[in-house]
Motif scaffolding. Structure first.
Motif, mmCIF file in Angstrom:
data_model
loop_
_atom_site.group_PDB
_atom_site.id
_atom_site.type_symbol
_atom_site.label_atom_id
_atom_site.label_comp_id
_atom_site.label_asym_id
_atom_site.label_seq_id
_atom_site.Cartn_x
_atom_site.Cartn_y
_atom_site.Cartn_z
ATOM 1 N N VAL A 195 62.378 8.964 77.867
ATOM 2 C CA VAL A 195 63.617 8.866 76.807
ATOM 3 C C VAL A 195 63.405 8.551 75.383
ATOM 4 O O VAL A 195 63.307 7.235 75.242
ATOM 5 C CB VAL A 195 64.896 8.363 77.321
ATOM 6 C CG1 VAL A 195 66.128 8.602 76.381
ATOM 7 C CG2 VAL A 195 65.190 8.992 78.695
ATOM 8 N N LEU A 196 62.653 9.326 74.507
ATOM 9 C CA LEU A 196 62.406 8.873 73.106
ATOM 10 C C LEU A 196 63.542 8.389 72.291
ATOM 11 O O LEU A 196 63.397 7.410 71.537
ATOM 12 C CB LEU A 196 61.442 9.904 72.574
ATOM 13 C CG LEU A 196 60.360 10.503 72.974
ATOM 14 C CD1 LEU A 196 59.940 11.619 72.428
ATOM 15 C CD2 LEU A 196 59.353 9.207 73.143
ATOM 16 N N ALA A 197 64.737 9.146 72.496
ATOM 17 C CA ALA A 197 65.958 8.798 71.578
ATOM 18 C C ALA A 197 67.178 9.391 72.108
ATOM 19 O O ALA A 197 67.144 10.292 72.883
ATOM 20 C CB ALA A 197 65.585 8.987 70.098
ATOM 21 N N LEU A 198 68.426 8.932 71.918
ATOM 22 C CA LEU A 198 69.508 9.419 72.231
ATOM 23 C C LEU A 198 70.459 9.188 70.913
ATOM 24 O O LEU A 198 70.625 7.862 70.694
ATOM 25 C CB LEU A 198 70.003 8.768 73.601
ATOM 26 C CG LEU A 198 71.519 9.074 74.057
ATOM 27 C CD1 LEU A 198 71.571 9.154 75.567
ATOM 28 C CD2 LEU A 198 72.651 8.453 73.547
ATOM 29 N N LYS A 199 71.212 9.932 70.580
ATOM 30 C CA LYS A 199 72.150 9.661 69.524
ATOM 31 C C LYS A 199 73.509 10.625 69.883
ATOM 32 O O LYS A 199 73.300 11.744 70.538
ATOM 33 C CB LYS A 199 72.027 10.159 68.225
ATOM 34 C CG LYS A 199 70.752 9.390 67.730
ATOM 35 C CD LYS A 199 70.202 9.894 66.341
ATOM 36 C CE LYS A 199 69.086 9.040 65.658
ATOM 37 N NZ LYS A 199 68.954 9.321 64.391
ATOM 38 N N THR A 200 74.868 10.058 69.406
ATOM 39 C CA THR A 200 75.927 10.868 69.412
ATOM 40 C C THR A 200 76.758 11.013 68.317
ATOM 41 O O THR A 200 76.739 10.359 67.315
ATOM 42 C CB THR A 200 76.947 9.846 70.521
ATOM 43 O OG1 THR A 200 77.268 8.786 70.020
ATOM 44 C CG2 THR A 200 76.199 9.691 71.913
#
Length: 211
Positions: free
Chosen positions: A84-89
């Motif tokens: 998982v390289l990145a997560l944004k909301t």
């Protein structure tokens, strides 16, 4: 989901996940590239191993998972190393190149995830990426529901990659692909649940999302 300029047609359709047409300038189609095992893009992104594939896979972590492929006359298992390289909301995203805005439905938000997937199986058969771009949502009460795909905009609106995971080629053993996915889920703590495509829909891995 409420949509801004030139999105009336999509709002009338009421269906998430459909690509939009006729809204501003269209983006050119780009043939996605895959990175061989020896390529720098397959090894330079920072990641720390996750203790097991069954544990939630947070941003910056890696786990080895097994995808089951089953048809009328075949059964195969393929191993992948998933990071998982990145997560944004966000509750609203805007594509400034098309002057187009998408707003999440009341009580919901959009989640963008950037994944890197490496086929670490032996042999010569290519992998199968569909389990990586079609997650479900498990809320804080434990019930499982669909995670609606957001159409018309990409994760690049949040400063992430604009390469959609659904458009990536299935990797051969030793090859790596990267891509993003955007879904709309409730505003609550929960998990994106990635499962096999077989009849049992067995869970492969989960990504936690805070409230």
């Amino acid at each position: 989901m409420k949509m801004g300029k030139c999105a009336a047609g999509v709002a009338a359709a009421g269906i998430l996940g459909l690509a939009l047409t006729g809204c501003g300038s269209s983006k050119p189609s780009v043939t996605p590239a895959i990175a061989p095992a020896s390529s720098a893009s397959a090894s330079t992104a920072p990641a720390s191993p996750s203790p097991s594939a069954s544990a939630p896979l947070a941003a910056g972590h890696t786990a080895t998972v097994t995808i089951v492929e089953q048809g009328a006359s075949f059964f195969a298992k393929t191993k992948y190393q998933v990071t998982v390289l990145a997560l944004k909301t966000a509750t609203q995203v805007t594509d400034h190149s098309d002057d187009y805005t998408v707003t999440a439905d009341p009580g919901k938000r959009m989640v963008c995830v950037d994944l890197r997937v490496k086929n670490v199986s032996s042999g010569s058969a290519k992998g199968h990426l569909s389990p990586f771009d079609n997650p479900s949502w498990r809320g804080d009460k434990g019930d499982l529901s669909s995670a609606d795909t957001v159409g018309g905009v990409g994760c690049d609106t949040l400063g992430m990659s604009d390469e959609d995971m659904s458009g990536q080629p299935d990797p051969m053993p030793g090859e790596t692909v990267s891509g993003t996915l955007m879904v709309e889920v409730p505003k609550e703590s929960g998990q994106l649940v990635f499962s096999n495509d077989d009849a049992d829909q067995e869970r492969v891995f989960t990504i936690p999302v805070s409230a």
